[in-house]
Write an enzyme that holds these catalytic residues in place. Structure first.
Site, PDB file in Angstrom:
ATOM      1  N   ASP A 153       1.000  -1.425  -0.198  1.00 14.28           N
ATOM      2  CA  ASP A 153      -0.115  -0.105  -0.188  1.00 14.28           C
ATOM      3  C   ASP A 153       1.336   1.490  -0.068  1.00 14.28           C
ATOM      4  OD1 ASP A 153      -2.012  -1.448   0.620  1.00 14.28           O
ATOM      5  OD2 ASP A 153      -1.808  -1.601   2.596  1.00 14.28           O
TER       6      ASP A 153
HETATM    7  N1  URA Z   1      -0.492  -5.365   4.401  1.00 15.79           N
HETATM    8  C1  URA Z   1      -1.190  -4.337   4.021  1.00 15.79           C
HETATM    9  O1  URA Z   1      -2.447  -3.752   4.771  1.00 15.79           O
HETATM   10  N2  URA Z   1      -0.785  -3.318   3.937  1.00 15.79           N
HETATM   11  C2  URA Z   1      -0.006  -3.936   2.343  1.00 15.79           C
HETATM   12  O2  URA Z   1       0.925  -2.894   1.607  1.00 15.79           O
HETATM   13  C3  URA Z   1       0.710  -4.796   3.559  1.00 15.79           C
HETATM   14  C4  URA Z   1       0.244  -6.324   4.024  1.00 15.79           C
END
Ligand code: URA
Length: 247
Positions: free
Chosen positions: A116
């Site tokens: 993310d």
């Molecule tokens: N889990 C999440 O919530 N975000 C990420 O970027 C990776 C794993």
């Protein structure tokens, strides 16, 4: 409008660009060959100029000949993604993407999986489409370890629930996870190490939400045997032979 140069999140490029990269002719001339029905992708003639292909994965035939890119060295990199950067080749809203920080890599590399925008840490990058697809396949249960800081004091019951597997927002039930609690240095927060092998979108954030906590900070610190070590934020390095073997 999307340019001929754009690379999809999965490493795909426009067919005419791929043909030009293979040395067939200029992109414009390649477009006319496509429209004329002289090009097949995976056994089917395509005449659409918007067609995209993934090098090393799709079979492109021009006038009966299989096209190949000039030999390019395969690159396998680990990147320490800073928070606030999107893992995408281009963003329609003009936000910062990881490619802003990868301009010193002369070959086109694409991410293996996702992180993310608000997550930082370990991201694998490669120009080897087959390797990337194999690694991202759900059957490849590679461990991913996250350092997670959540708001509030997390209970032992919540940690047990995360360990056993928990239903997250969209009904997906997570597989059992390895969860360890560490001492948090900040007040009103808890710090965990969470290891999962699935790659559900926003999985760790949703797991934390399912036990009543909001993520303050999320960092991926390990994939398989590959760790961030002391790689500075925003920097990359090549995987060692051992690391590559472990994936
Ligand atoms: N889990 C999440 O919530 N975000 C990420 O970027 C990776 C794993």
């Amino acid at each position: 409008m999307e340019s001929d140069n754009s690379i999809g999140g999965n490493g795909s490029v426009r067919l005419q660009k791929y043909m030009a990269d293979c040395g067939v002719d200029s992109r414009r001339h390649c477009e006319t060959y496509i429209v004329a029905g002289r090009v097949a992708v995976n056994g089917t003639i395509v005449t659409e100029l918007g067609t995209k292909v993934i090098a090393g994965q799709d079979k492109v035939i021009f006038d009966g000949k299989l096209l190949k890119l000039p030999q390019e060295r395969c690159l396998y990199l680990v990147f320490n993604k800073p928070r606030g950067y999107l893992v995408t080749a281009s963003d329609t809203h003009g936000r910062k993407t990881i490619y802003k920080l990868l301009h010193d890599i002369k070959t086109r590399v694409f991410p293996v999986g996702r992180l993310d925008m608000d997550t930082d840490g370990l991201l694998l990058l490669t120009n080897d489409g087959q390797f990337a697809n194999k690694l991202m396949h759900p059957s490849n249960e590679i461990e991913k370890e996250y350092d997670v800081v959540v708001w509030g004091e997390i209970t032992d019951d919540a940690i047990d629930a995360l360990r056993k597997g928990i239903a997250i927002e969209d009904g997906f039930v997570t597989a059992p996870a390895t969860v360890r609690k560490h001492k948090s240095t900040e007040t009103n927060t808890s710090r965990l190490s969470v290891t999962i092998h699935e790659g559900h979108k926003r999985q760790v954030r949703m797991m934390m939400r399912a036990v009543g906590h909001t993520v303050k900070q999320l960092t991926r610190v390990r994939e398989g045997k590959v760790t961030l070590g002391n790689l500075p934020s925003g920097k990359w390095r090549e995987l060692t032979a051992d690391e590559l073997q472990s994936l």
